[in-house]
Design an enzyme around this catalytic site. Sequence first.
Site, PDB file in Angstrom:
ATOM      1  N   TRP A 227    -107.029 -36.267  22.310  1.00 32.91           N
ATOM      2  CA  TRP A 227    -106.733 -37.194  21.359  1.00 32.91           C
ATOM      3  C   TRP A 227    -105.336 -37.076  20.721  1.00 32.91           C
ATOM      4  CZ3 TRP A 227    -109.772 -37.987  16.282  1.00 32.91           C
ATOM      5  CH2 TRP A 227    -109.998 -36.555  15.569  1.00 32.91           C
TER       6      TRP A 227
ATOM      7  N   ASP B 128    -113.502 -29.597  14.517  1.00 38.23           N
ATOM      8  CA  ASP B 128    -114.150 -28.231  15.291  1.00 38.23           C
ATOM      9  C   ASP B 128    -115.468 -27.659  14.204  1.00 38.23           C
ATOM     10  OD1 ASP B 128    -112.084 -28.921  16.777  1.00 38.23           O
ATOM     11  OD2 ASP B 128    -111.280 -26.815  16.977  1.00 38.23           O
TER      12      ASP B 128
ATOM     13  N   GLU C 278     -99.986 -29.052  11.026  1.00 34.58           N
ATOM     14  CA  GLU C 278    -101.290 -29.401  11.492  1.00 34.58           C
ATOM     15  C   GLU C 278    -101.989 -30.232  10.529  1.00 34.58           C
ATOM     16  OE1 GLU C 278    -103.143 -26.194  13.093  1.00 34.58           O
ATOM     17  OE2 GLU C 278    -104.333 -27.290  14.182  1.00 34.58           O
TER      18      GLU C 278
HETATM   19  C1  2M8 Z   1    -108.376 -28.410  17.347  1.00 34.97           C
HETATM   20  O1  2M8 Z   1    -109.081 -28.061  18.361  1.00 34.97           O
HETATM   21  C2  2M8 Z   1    -109.113 -26.947  19.461  1.00 34.97           C
HETATM   22  C3  2M8 Z   1    -110.080 -27.095  20.481  1.00 34.97           C
HETATM   23  O2  2M8 Z   1    -110.054 -28.061  20.790  1.00 34.97           O
HETATM   24  C4  2M8 Z   1    -108.839 -25.456  18.441  1.00 34.97           C
HETATM   25  O3  2M8 Z   1    -109.220 -25.390  17.475  1.00 34.97           O
HETATM   26  O4  2M8 Z   1    -108.463 -24.583  18.990  1.00 34.97           O
HETATM   27  C5  2M8 Z   1    -108.857 -29.522  16.532  1.00 34.97           C
HETATM   28  O5  2M8 Z   1    -107.990 -29.877  15.415  1.00 34.97           O
HETATM   29  C6  2M8 Z   1    -108.495 -30.772  17.441  1.00 34.97           C
HETATM   30  O6  2M8 Z   1    -109.021 -32.395  16.840  1.00 34.97           O
HETATM   31  C7  2M8 Z   1    -107.365 -30.774  18.144  1.00 34.97           C
HETATM   32  O7  2M8 Z   1    -107.363 -31.923  19.141  1.00 34.97           O
HETATM   33  C8  2M8 Z   1    -106.698 -29.582  18.612  1.00 34.97           C
HETATM   34  C9  2M8 Z   1    -105.404 -29.787  19.107  1.00 34.97           C
HETATM   35  O8  2M8 Z   1    -104.438 -30.343  18.104  1.00 34.97           O
HETATM   36  O9  2M8 Z   1    -107.075 -28.476  17.949  1.00 34.97           O
END
Ligand code: 2M8
Length: 457
Positions: A44, A175, A420
Amino acid sequence: QKLLEMLKVADHALKHNLYVTTLNEKTYKRTVPSKEFYVHQWNWDSAAVAMGLVHLNPERAYDELRALVSGQWNNGLIAHITYNPGETRYYPQAGKWHTEQFRRGEIVTSGITQPPLLSIAVDYVYKHSPDGAAGDFLDEVLPAVMKYHDYLKRYRDPEDGGLLTIVHPWESGTDNSPRWDSSYTHINLNDVPQAVREDVDANRTDDKLGKASHRPTQEDYYRFMGLVALFAKLGWDYEKIVTQSPFAIKDILFSSLWARANEALADTLTRVGRTDEAAKYHKWAQQTQEALAHTWDEEHQQYCDIDVAQGRREPIIEPTNAMFLPLLAGAVTDEQLPKVLTRLSDPEQFWPAYPVPSIALNSPKFELTRYWRGPTWPITNLLIIEGLMRYAPQSAQARQMGEELVDRTLDMIAKNGFYEYYDPTKGEARPGREDNARQFGFATFSWPAAIFIQLAE
Ligand code: 2M8
């Protein structure tokens, strides 16, 4: 002037995060969320990135989405991560998924998905492309998108009720959201294999898992990786996974995107004259809108996720910003609308200086810096803005709040740069590893850059 400057920096950030690889003898261009930490392509994130990119460089938007669908499984799954070869910094590394038999040649993916923003992005990119430019791109991507929708309908809504089941907290995109706390009580940490826990322990370093005080906890990671191990053991057979996973939720955020995604796909198909095929997706959208409206809980004044793991059917009551996503889906009834807006506009809950926090400020679970348990995230703001604007024709309040949220989001990002997530009370940036931010230029995050471009348009 400031806006133009920011757009240049956004362009620079998106270039900075570009990875070019040759796989299966083809060149792929993927924008990773952050070159300093998230070094692969996320589902996404990339969809959001493409919607920003189309305003700067349509070809790059097409490349982004082409790359995103390139690793699609035969069953239709488009994974949450498509891995860049040779990168081992991020945990879990590619090999931890045991998805070998589903790989398309050299393209390596995880085995779960993410909120289905993809078709919304395809439709947006198509609509914002210069005349005639997007034809080839659409021919290439559209079959994959339709197959992905069929996958989601078949495996994630086997009961045909309109709401989709997610089987892993990472599939929610949020998450460590408090939405999952009650389900976690059903996952016994003793059931997580010792080897999995040791693997998490061995990887608990800032470069592989991020700053501990901001990120999901060690126990969260035992659960995350325990589920991955279980699904691999089930041979990634989604009929089994959906019924056997100790984590299975009818997610209102995921389902709201699903409703909107079906509308978007139907729209794209209609534009290219494939009206007959569009009808199915219209129907799915409508079914989900109705199902979402029924998750409304009058006592708690919110839409609710439903824990459906292993035969349960328990509504989840947590005051998170996911409750505003049914706006995006167009699922909010006339009777519910003023109640939703009252809740959203309350400065004590969701409308502080920099809305919309991931959980209500007055919740005992609110944590200013812990990831999806407090901070404001540009991606959910974008979706809530779209949702509010959807109701603008019938509600002056929705319009006014939508416009204000655009301004405050742009201001929050302009003030800090592309982080972020942000502090909802002061609008300060709360990067994953704040103390290292300057040193490593960690602030160069793709989502906020792309969303800034989209909102500034
Ligand atoms: C975060 O998720 C990843 C795992 O998929 C992580 O925490 O390592 C979340 O914020 C997720 O929504 C986002 O797509 C991803 C990458 O930005 O980071």
